[in-house]
Scaffold this motif. Structure first.
Motif, PDB file in Angstrom:
ATOM      1  N   PHE A 118      11.423  -1.939  -8.533  1.00  0.00           N
ATOM      2  CA  PHE A 118      10.043  -2.228  -8.187  1.00  0.00           C
ATOM      3  C   PHE A 118       9.818  -3.532  -9.127  1.00  0.00           C
ATOM      4  N   PRO A 119       9.229  -4.647  -8.340  1.00  0.00           N
ATOM      5  CA  PRO A 119       9.131  -5.980  -9.057  1.00  0.00           C
ATOM      6  C   PRO A 119       8.117  -5.919 -10.336  1.00  0.00           C
ATOM      7  N   ASN A 120       8.786  -6.358 -11.377  1.00  0.00           N
ATOM      8  CA  ASN A 120       8.125  -6.569 -12.742  1.00  0.00           C
ATOM      9  C   ASN A 120       7.892  -4.850 -13.378  1.00  0.00           C
ATOM     10  N   TYR A 134      15.675  -1.264   0.153  1.00  0.00           N
ATOM     11  CA  TYR A 134      14.665  -0.368  -0.291  1.00  0.00           C
ATOM     12  C   TYR A 134      14.181  -0.768  -1.637  1.00  0.00           C
ATOM     13  N   GLU A 135      12.894  -0.609  -1.911  1.00  0.00           N
ATOM     14  CA  GLU A 135      12.344  -0.906  -3.353  1.00  0.00           C
ATOM     15  C   GLU A 135      11.747   0.500  -3.755  1.00  0.00           C
ATOM     16  N   ILE A 160      10.955   7.683   2.379  1.00  0.00           N
ATOM     17  CA  ILE A 160      10.633   6.590   2.465  1.00  0.00           C
ATOM     18  C   ILE A 160       9.288   6.557   2.976  1.00  0.00           C
ATOM     19  N   ARG A 161       8.556   5.877   2.369  1.00  0.00           N
ATOM     20  CA  ARG A 161       7.045   5.762   2.468  1.00  0.00           C
ATOM     21  C   ARG A 161       6.512   4.433   2.810  1.00  0.00           C
ATOM     22  N   ASP A 162       5.500   4.255   3.784  1.00  0.00           N
ATOM     23  CA  ASP A 162       4.769   3.059   4.213  1.00  0.00           C
ATOM     24  C   ASP A 162       3.676   2.897   3.185  1.00  0.00           C
ATOM     25  N   LEU A 163       3.930   1.950   2.350  1.00  0.00           N
ATOM     26  CA  LEU A 163       2.839   1.747   1.203  1.00  0.00           C
ATOM     27  C   LEU A 163       2.420   0.417   1.208  1.00  0.00           C
ATOM     28  N   SER A 164       1.368  -0.083   0.825  1.00  0.00           N
ATOM     29  CA  SER A 164       0.761  -1.444   0.595  1.00  0.00           C
ATOM     30  C   SER A 164       1.394  -1.754  -0.913  1.00  0.00           C
ATOM     31  N   ASP A 165       1.350  -3.023  -1.201  1.00  0.00           N
ATOM     32  CA  ASP A 165       1.504  -3.267  -2.640  1.00  0.00           C
ATOM     33  C   ASP A 165       0.636  -2.616  -3.653  1.00  0.00           C
ATOM     34  N   ASP A 166      -0.462  -2.395  -3.286  1.00  0.00           N
ATOM     35  CA  ASP A 166      -1.444  -1.738  -4.404  1.00  0.00           C
ATOM     36  C   ASP A 166      -1.008  -0.289  -4.428  1.00  0.00           C
ATOM     37  N   GLU A 167      -0.945   0.187  -3.168  1.00  0.00           N
ATOM     38  CA  GLU A 167      -0.498   1.760  -3.203  1.00  0.00           C
ATOM     39  C   GLU A 167       0.710   2.083  -3.942  1.00  0.00           C
ATOM     40  N   ALA A 168       1.763   1.155  -3.656  1.00  0.00           N
ATOM     41  CA  ALA A 168       2.938   1.369  -4.411  1.00  0.00           C
ATOM     42  C   ALA A 168       2.774   1.296  -5.791  1.00  0.00           C
ATOM     43  N   THR A 169       1.997   0.335  -6.333  1.00  0.00           N
ATOM     44  CA  THR A 169       1.839  -0.064  -7.782  1.00  0.00           C
ATOM     45  C   THR A 169       1.220   1.147  -8.511  1.00  0.00           C
ATOM     46  N   ILE A 170       0.115   1.573  -7.778  1.00  0.00           N
ATOM     47  CA  ILE A 170      -0.711   2.794  -8.470  1.00  0.00           C
ATOM     48  C   ILE A 170       0.442   4.031  -8.611  1.00  0.00           C
TER      49      ILE A 170
END
Length: 301
Positions: free
Chosen positions: A29-31, A68-69, A92-102
């Motif tokens: 995951f980035p950062n 994949y991330e 594999i899930r379809d997530l926005s950047d914010d959803e993925a971060t949380i």
């Protein structure tokens, strides 16, 4: 947080199916703020993977390049690499950047030990994501909307991680420390409260603090750190003033008994990562040695 909770409490087996994905197609995951260390805990995880495989699938999302991330499962991926696996089961899930971060932050907060630096950057990332998630468009004043949003987001983060809003703020302040000082906080060489105050110093001022530590391992206590912060905010803090404050005799200060750190680190178990853990281990070894010597003397009497 359980695996099912990551999927909103639904029966994952009936909705999403884990599929094997080659390790070379999985990227961090980035950062990603949480460390993945090859320590004793990782050794145990590798042995578990070798004997039973990956029980809990990784949670990932697809990238534009077809790879994949990882959202949840960075340590499981590392353990799989060390166990020489070629692929691991993933959801594999379809997530926005914010959803993925949380989800990334929440899933990692279940670790038994989390460093201050990990909490600092994780809370900051989660707070920003929660702010985006809770943005309102029905407010006429953008400024008022931002204030309400910020408050709501911080309350949500505090509730999720079990910390007060003020403690969340204090942890996030640590992200303003230079990396070298933040590492000293992780190593328990600088206490949390003084570290928060030091985060208000400029980068140049913080490097003066670091130079003093490198020279004689002095770190500021609470009152010294507050004094440094006050002078910095008033624009009156100089290198000479920092040295003067850091050189003040602390209450009940006694000369420290010093050990050769490099020599000790070479023989310490890999699971020992902080100065406090090393001290406890050494004291325990000495106590056990003294007990053996006492038993030997009792036999000789």
């Amino acid at each position: 947080m359980t695996f099912l909770s990551l999927c909103n409490g639904k029966d994952i087996l009936n909705i999403e199916k884990a599929i094997p994905i080659p390790l070379e197609k999985l990227f961090d995951f980035p950062n990603h703020p949480f460390q993945v260390n090859d320590d004793k805990e990782m050794e145990n995880m590798v042995e578990t993977v070798k004997t039973g495989g990956i029980i809990m699938p990784l949670v990932v999302r697809q990238r534009d390049d077809g790879n994949y991330e990882i959202i949840s499962g960075h340590r499981r991926k590392r353990a799989s690499q060390l166990a020489n696996l070629k692929e691991v089961p993933c959801i594999i899930r379809d997530l926005s950047d914010d959803e993925a971060t949380i989800i990334m932050v929440d899933s990692n907060m279940q670790r038994t030990k989390i460093l201050p630096s990990e909490k600092a950057f994780a809370y900051k990332m989660k707070l920003e994501a929660e702010k985006h998630q809770g943005q309102r468009t029905d407010l006429t004043s953008a400024q008022v909307g931002q204030k309400l949003e910020s408050k709501t987001a911080r309350e949500k983060v505090a509730e999720d991680v079990g910390e007060s809003r003020e403690q969340i703020r204090r942890y996030i302040r640590l992200t303003e420390l230079i990396p070298e000082l933040l590492k000293l906080v992780d190593e328990e060489r600088i206490a949390f409260s003084p570290a928060v105050d030091l985060s208000y110093l400029t980068e140049d001022e913080q490097y003066v603090i670091l130079n003093i530590y490198d020279y004689d391992e002095k770190t500021p206590n609470v009152s010294q750190a507050k004094h440094l912060k006050m002078l910095s905010q008033e624009g009156k803090l100089t290198a000479d003033k920092i040295e003067e404050i850091m050189g003040e005799q602390k209450p009940n200060q006694v000369e420290k008994f010093k050990l050769n750190k490099e020599r000790i680190q070479k023989i310490l178990p890999k699971s020992i990562q902080t100065e406090k853990q090393a001290e406890d281990f050494i004291v325990k070894c000495i106590e056990e040695h003294n007990e053996r010597e006492e038993k030997k003397r009792s036999y000789e009497r």
